[in-house]
Design a protein around this motif. Sequence first.
Motif, PDB file in Angstrom:
ATOM      1  N   VAL A  61      -6.728   9.216 -18.726  1.00  0.00           N
ATOM      2  CA  VAL A  61      -6.762  10.438 -18.188  1.00  0.00           C
ATOM      3  C   VAL A  61      -5.608  11.338 -18.980  1.00  0.00           C
ATOM      4  CG1 VAL A  61      -6.157  11.846 -16.216  1.00  0.00           C
ATOM      5  CG2 VAL A  61      -7.946  10.129 -16.041  1.00  0.00           C
ATOM      6  N   PRO A  62      -4.271  10.799 -18.867  1.00  0.00           N
ATOM      7  CA  PRO A  62      -3.184  11.639 -19.534  1.00  0.00           C
ATOM      8  C   PRO A  62      -3.338  12.107 -20.771  1.00  0.00           C
ATOM      9  CG  PRO A  62      -2.258   9.912 -18.288  1.00  0.00           C
ATOM     10  CD  PRO A  62      -3.742   9.558 -18.681  1.00  0.00           C
ATOM     11  N   ALA A  63      -3.912  11.360 -21.795  1.00  0.00           N
ATOM     12  CA  ALA A  63      -4.561  12.023 -23.244  1.00  0.00           C
ATOM     13  C   ALA A  63      -5.405  12.892 -23.019  1.00  0.00           C
ATOM     14  CB  ALA A  63      -4.792  10.613 -24.001  1.00  0.00           C
ATOM     15  N   TYR A  64      -6.609  12.482 -22.225  1.00  0.00           N
ATOM     16  CA  TYR A  64      -7.482  13.444 -22.012  1.00  0.00           C
ATOM     17  C   TYR A  64      -7.102  14.811 -21.583  1.00  0.00           C
ATOM     18  CZ  TYR A  64     -11.650  10.775 -23.072  1.00  0.00           C
ATOM     19  OH  TYR A  64     -12.625  10.071 -23.738  1.00  0.00           O
ATOM     20  N   ALA A  65      -6.094  14.914 -20.769  1.00  0.00           N
ATOM     21  CA  ALA A  65      -5.542  15.998 -19.860  1.00  0.00           C
ATOM     22  C   ALA A  65      -4.789  16.975 -21.070  1.00  0.00           C
ATOM     23  CB  ALA A  65      -4.550  15.827 -18.879  1.00  0.00           C
ATOM     24  N   GLU A  66      -3.950  16.123 -22.002  1.00  0.00           N
ATOM     25  CA  GLU A  66      -3.101  16.719 -22.883  1.00  0.00           C
ATOM     26  C   GLU A  66      -4.040  17.308 -23.751  1.00  0.00           C
ATOM     27  OE1 GLU A  66       0.080  18.385 -24.870  1.00  0.00           O
ATOM     28  OE2 GLU A  66      -0.110  17.566 -22.929  1.00  0.00           O
ATOM     29  N   SER A  67      -5.175  16.888 -24.355  1.00  0.00           N
ATOM     30  CA  SER A  67      -6.061  17.252 -25.368  1.00  0.00           C
ATOM     31  C   SER A  67      -6.547  18.480 -24.709  1.00  0.00           C
ATOM     32  CB  SER A  67      -7.088  16.227 -25.479  1.00  0.00           C
ATOM     33  OG  SER A  67      -8.274  16.703 -26.539  1.00  0.00           O
ATOM     34  N   LEU A  68      -7.024  18.584 -23.535  1.00  0.00           N
ATOM     35  CA  LEU A  68      -7.692  19.836 -22.759  1.00  0.00           C
ATOM     36  C   LEU A  68      -6.745  21.025 -22.784  1.00  0.00           C
ATOM     37  CD1 LEU A  68      -9.591  18.140 -20.001  1.00  0.00           C
ATOM     38  CD2 LEU A  68     -10.709  19.088 -21.751  1.00  0.00           C
ATOM     39  N   ARG A  69      -5.560  20.857 -22.668  1.00  0.00           N
ATOM     40  CA  ARG A  69      -4.354  21.722 -22.554  1.00  0.00           C
ATOM     41  C   ARG A  69      -4.175  22.247 -23.753  1.00  0.00           C
ATOM     42  NH1 ARG A  69      -1.050  22.408 -18.324  1.00  0.00           N
ATOM     43  NH2 ARG A  69       0.660  22.796 -19.679  1.00  0.00           N
ATOM     44  N   ARG A 105     -13.884  13.034 -17.649  1.00  0.00           N
ATOM     45  CA  ARG A 105     -14.106  12.511 -18.919  1.00  0.00           C
ATOM     46  C   ARG A 105     -13.855  10.787 -18.722  1.00  0.00           C
ATOM     47  NH1 ARG A 105     -12.136  15.809 -24.237  1.00  0.00           N
ATOM     48  NH2 ARG A 105     -13.541  14.116 -24.843  1.00  0.00           N
ATOM     49  N   ALA A 106     -12.916  10.645 -18.155  1.00  0.00           N
ATOM     50  CA  ALA A 106     -12.705   9.046 -17.789  1.00  0.00           C
ATOM     51  C   ALA A 106     -13.529   8.374 -17.271  1.00  0.00           C
ATOM     52  CB  ALA A 106     -11.244   8.884 -17.497  1.00  0.00           C
ATOM     53  N   LEU A 107     -14.332   9.238 -16.234  1.00  0.00           N
ATOM     54  CA  LEU A 107     -15.348   8.312 -15.570  1.00  0.00           C
ATOM     55  C   LEU A 107     -16.739   8.504 -16.367  1.00  0.00           C
ATOM     56  CD1 LEU A 107     -14.295   9.930 -12.195  1.00  0.00           C
ATOM     57  CD2 LEU A 107     -14.170   7.416 -12.617  1.00  0.00           C
ATOM     58  N   LEU A 108     -17.052   9.455 -17.269  1.00  0.00           N
ATOM     59  CA  LEU A 108     -17.821   9.119 -18.075  1.00  0.00           C
ATOM     60  C   LEU A 108     -18.011   8.135 -18.805  1.00  0.00           C
ATOM     61  CD1 LEU A 108     -18.313  13.168 -19.214  1.00  0.00           C
ATOM     62  CD2 LEU A 108     -20.133  11.628 -18.054  1.00  0.00           C
ATOM     63  N   ASP A 109     -16.799   7.851 -19.567  1.00  0.00           N
ATOM     64  CA  ASP A 109     -16.536   6.520 -20.297  1.00  0.00           C
ATOM     65  C   ASP A 109     -16.920   5.264 -19.370  1.00  0.00           C
ATOM     66  OD1 ASP A 109     -15.738   8.189 -22.328  1.00  0.00           O
ATOM     67  OD2 ASP A 109     -13.952   8.190 -22.088  1.00  0.00           O
ATOM     68  N   LEU A 110     -16.504   5.313 -18.016  1.00  0.00           N
ATOM     69  CA  LEU A 110     -16.738   4.233 -17.228  1.00  0.00           C
ATOM     70  C   LEU A 110     -18.118   3.827 -17.109  1.00  0.00           C
ATOM     71  CD1 LEU A 110     -15.769   2.269 -15.286  1.00  0.00           C
ATOM     72  CD2 LEU A 110     -16.124   3.999 -13.377  1.00  0.00           C
ATOM     73  N   LEU A 111     -18.918   4.943 -16.808  1.00  0.00           N
ATOM     74  CA  LEU A 111     -20.201   4.748 -16.853  1.00  0.00           C
ATOM     75  C   LEU A 111     -21.053   4.181 -18.050  1.00  0.00           C
ATOM     76  CD1 LEU A 111     -21.452   8.066 -15.370  1.00  0.00           C
ATOM     77  CD2 LEU A 111     -21.271   6.075 -14.244  1.00  0.00           C
ATOM     78  N   HIS A 120     -19.385  15.123 -22.667  1.00  0.00           N
ATOM     79  CA  HIS A 120     -17.969  15.463 -22.531  1.00  0.00           C
ATOM     80  C   HIS A 120     -17.975  16.637 -23.102  1.00  0.00           C
ATOM     81  CE1 HIS A 120     -15.548  11.677 -22.399  1.00  0.00           C
ATOM     82  NE2 HIS A 120     -16.744  10.912 -22.784  1.00  0.00           N
ATOM     83  N   THR A 121     -18.702  17.409 -23.874  1.00  0.00           N
ATOM     84  CA  THR A 121     -18.538  18.460 -24.564  1.00  0.00           C
ATOM     85  C   THR A 121     -18.680  19.587 -23.262  1.00  0.00           C
ATOM     86  OG1 THR A 121     -19.622  17.984 -26.562  1.00  0.00           O
ATOM     87  CG2 THR A 121     -19.514  20.499 -25.883  1.00  0.00           C
ATOM     88  N   GLU A 122     -19.572  19.353 -22.289  1.00  0.00           N
ATOM     89  CA  GLU A 122     -19.796  20.277 -21.209  1.00  0.00           C
ATOM     90  C   GLU A 122     -18.483  20.368 -20.341  1.00  0.00           C
ATOM     91  OE1 GLU A 122     -21.665  22.937 -18.563  1.00  0.00           O
ATOM     92  OE2 GLU A 122     -22.159  22.306 -20.572  1.00  0.00           O
ATOM     93  N   VAL A 123     -17.859  18.918 -19.967  1.00  0.00           N
ATOM     94  CA  VAL A 123     -16.749  19.057 -19.564  1.00  0.00           C
ATOM     95  C   VAL A 123     -15.482  19.745 -19.981  1.00  0.00           C
ATOM     96  CG1 VAL A 123     -14.858  17.655 -18.526  1.00  0.00           C
ATOM     97  CG2 VAL A 123     -17.330  16.746 -18.191  1.00  0.00           C
ATOM     98  N   CYS A 124     -15.339  19.913 -21.132  1.00  0.00           N
ATOM     99  CA  CYS A 124     -14.554  20.768 -21.927  1.00  0.00           C
ATOM    100  C   CYS A 124     -14.641  22.133 -21.733  1.00  0.00           C
ATOM    101  CB  CYS A 124     -14.307  20.213 -23.585  1.00  0.00           C
ATOM    102  SG  CYS A 124     -13.770  18.710 -23.761  1.00  0.00           S
ATOM    103  N   GLY A 125     -16.113  22.463 -21.730  1.00  0.00           N
ATOM    104  CA  GLY A 125     -16.420  23.903 -21.425  1.00  0.00           C
ATOM    105  C   GLY A 125     -16.232  24.005 -19.827  1.00  0.00           C
TER     106      GLY A 125
END
Length: 277
Positions: free
Chosen positions: A208-216, A235-241, A256-261
Amino acid sequence: MQTNTNQTPKWLDLFITAFGTQGLISLAWWAGAFHAQRIRELQATYPILQITGGAGVGKSTLVANLWKLAGTPEPDHLSYDTCSMGSLLAILARAVNRPVVIEEDDYDGGTFDWEVLRECYAGDPIAIKRYAQPVNHLTFQGALAFVGGETEVLSRRIANIHLPMKRRTGEGSDAVKALHNLQISEMSQFVEAVQANREQVIYRLGHVPAYAESLREETAPGLNHDVARNYAQLRALLDLLADLFPIPADALHHAHTEVCGMAWVHADSKAAEAPTT
């Protein structure tokens, strides 16, 4: 215990066909709901989900199938018309690592107390006030979702999944009917796998921290930390699925792209950039 095999299970194939990218993101949040308090213990918060969209886009059908995946044959929705605030608080107090869903189609203008429900985001103590009695508190340990409304609600506590109005294909309609005909036992694999794989949930949350920094970095430097964490958790939970079930690569990529949107929408809103309270 991971359950990933080479073939996408029938229920998941039908679910993706019926509800598409937004459905898969909803499913990721739903999976996290069964570890909501554990997620808060690790990362302080778990996002409140809001599923919005106009009449007829399939909000109720989507959530009914999410409930079915949780082993509940009938939708377990609450609404202002059928549940008092006191009754809702009692339900919130009993919900531990499971979802609570509120219908927000308030045709009569009534609504629950948002100042109270906002505390569900971080699991902070909720004050219960009774006339002429001392104030008691409860701690919410589940996951809260709102369903309904035609406008997106922008708040640092909410992850909004907006279902667009689009013509449903014959394949999509057939998938909805097929899901309706599935037995609970045929869909129970979802909640069993999600609840059994606590270690994998914790592992994925580590990203999550890396994904959050990427989003920022990819959306806006001013993106609120809480908002970034909300969507990073999705995004992390999508990876879990994808760890638990074989998800087609293109479906996972689109999610993943939609979550970024969705994070972009927040980055463009004044609500997301305002100081947290």
